[in-house]
Scaffold this motif. Structure first.
Motif, mmCIF file in Angstrom:
data_model
loop_
_atom_site.group_PDB
_atom_site.id
_atom_site.type_symbol
_atom_site.label_atom_id
_atom_site.label_comp_id
_atom_site.label_asym_id
_atom_site.label_seq_id
_atom_site.Cartn_x
_atom_site.Cartn_y
_atom_site.Cartn_z
ATOM 1 N N ALA A 100 0.819 -1.212 0.000
ATOM 2 C CA ALA A 100 0.000 0.000 0.000
ATOM 3 C C ALA A 100 0.853 1.262 0.000
ATOM 4 O O ALA A 100 0.524 2.243 -0.686
ATOM 5 N N ARG A 101 1.940 1.262 0.749
ATOM 6 C CA ARG A 101 2.769 2.464 0.791
ATOM 7 C C ARG A 101 3.465 2.694 -0.543
ATOM 8 O O ARG A 101 3.588 3.841 -1.008
ATOM 9 N N ARG A 137 3.337 6.039 -5.535
ATOM 10 C CA ARG A 137 3.226 6.098 -6.994
ATOM 11 C C ARG A 137 2.034 6.960 -7.418
ATOM 12 O O ARG A 137 2.136 7.764 -8.350
ATOM 13 N N LEU A 138 0.911 6.771 -6.757
ATOM 14 C CA LEU A 138 -0.273 7.555 -7.098
ATOM 15 C C LEU A 138 -0.085 9.033 -6.767
ATOM 16 O O LEU A 138 -0.423 9.916 -7.570
ATOM 17 N N ALA A 139 0.457 9.307 -5.577
ATOM 18 C CA ALA A 139 0.644 10.698 -5.155
ATOM 19 C C ALA A 139 1.645 11.411 -6.059
ATOM 20 O O ALA A 139 1.463 12.595 -6.389
ATOM 21 N N GLN A 154 14.495 -4.416 -5.115
ATOM 22 C CA GLN A 154 14.267 -3.249 -5.957
ATOM 23 C C GLN A 154 13.363 -3.623 -7.128
ATOM 24 O O GLN A 154 13.450 -4.731 -7.675
ATOM 25 N N PRO A 155 12.488 -2.720 -7.535
ATOM 26 C CA PRO A 155 11.591 -3.034 -8.659
ATOM 27 C C PRO A 155 12.363 -3.178 -9.960
ATOM 28 O O PRO A 155 13.374 -2.518 -10.173
ATOM 29 N N ALA A 175 2.852 -2.835 -6.771
ATOM 30 C CA ALA A 175 2.214 -1.517 -6.735
ATOM 31 C C ALA A 175 2.115 -0.910 -8.131
ATOM 32 O O ALA A 175 1.094 -0.301 -8.485
ATOM 33 N N ALA A 176 3.156 -1.081 -8.937
ATOM 34 C CA ALA A 176 3.125 -0.551 -10.302
ATOM 35 C C ALA A 176 2.021 -1.206 -11.124
ATOM 36 O O ALA A 176 1.330 -0.540 -11.908
ATOM 37 N N VAL A 177 1.834 -2.502 -10.924
ATOM 38 C CA VAL A 177 0.766 -3.204 -11.640
ATOM 39 C C VAL A 177 -0.600 -2.733 -11.153
ATOM 40 O O VAL A 177 -1.533 -2.560 -11.949
#
Length: 218
Positions: free
Chosen positions: A13-14, A19-21, A161-162, A183-185
């Motif tokens: 979630a974080r 990413r959204l913010a 790391q992503p 999170a990216a997905v």
């Protein structure tokens, strides 16, 4: 877009909130512990302290008013017993879905778990079996609701790391995936209307996230 994230202080979630913010979306993070509020503010979210194990749908629906989407990323977590798998991993997801119906928030993305598409293996432990049962029941509850839902079943979660490259499929393939890539997905699924009605498995792979989402829903 305004997104409400349940389990707002969780690791996935974080990553999702940041990413959204970072791209200008408004995020409301639902948390149980008020001591986590400052962490959410630092991530760019507006924290709402609400215990999903004891809240009612009417109260939760009030916090969903005006939202474009909800993401269920909560979980009882390591060290919790069988009872909390039921109250959090199933019960809290069903509560959020019911509140979305009441508030008129149609878009719902549920973070589930790899392995829910099949029966539990005979050697599964009691607690992990209860976890899979709860996630499976939460998926079924969501499928029966009149919402634009997507179910995401990540593989074995890591803090690596992503890579930005994944394998997103409808088949069961058990392997690792960094939480940041999950999170990216999630962001890409929120952006893709054609992803509604899909239950997808996610592990690390060789396809860029945006392309993987386009391919699996086409």
């Amino acid at each position: 877009m305004r997104v409400v994230v349940a389990g707002g202080h969780g690791k996935i979630a974080r990553h999702l909130t940041r990413r959204l913010a970072d791209r200008g979306d408004a995020v409301t993070g639902l948390i149980r512990n008020p001591e986590h509020a400052d962490d959410l503010r630092a991530d760019g979210a507006e924290p709402v302290v609400l215990d999903l194990e004891s809240a009612d749908a009417d109260t939760l629906a009030g916090h969903l008013e005006g939202a474009d989407a909800a993401v269920f990323a909560a979980g009882a977590g390591p060290g919790s017993g069988v009872a909390r798998k039921e109250t959090v991993d199933r019960g809290a997801s069903a509560l959020l879905a019911r509140a979305c119906e009441q508030a008129g928030v149609r878009r719902f993305v549920q973070v589930s778990a790899i392995g829910t598409a099949n029966p539990n293996p005979p050697d599964v432990g009691e607690v992990f079996g209860a976890y899979l049962d709860a996630k499976r029941a939460a998926e079924q509850d969501l499928r029966e609701r009149d919402l634009d839902w997507t179910i995401l079943r990540p593989g074995i979660l890591t803090d690596d790391q992503p890579t930005g490259q994944v394998l997103l499929t409808t088949e069961l393939q058990r392997a690792e995936i960094p939480r940041s890539d999950v999170a990216a997905v999630l962001v890409a699924l929120l952006d893709e209307p054609k992803s509604t009605g899909h239950a997808l498995t996610l592990i690390s792979g060789a396809t860029p996230v945006a392309e993987a989402v386009r391919e699996v829903v086409s």
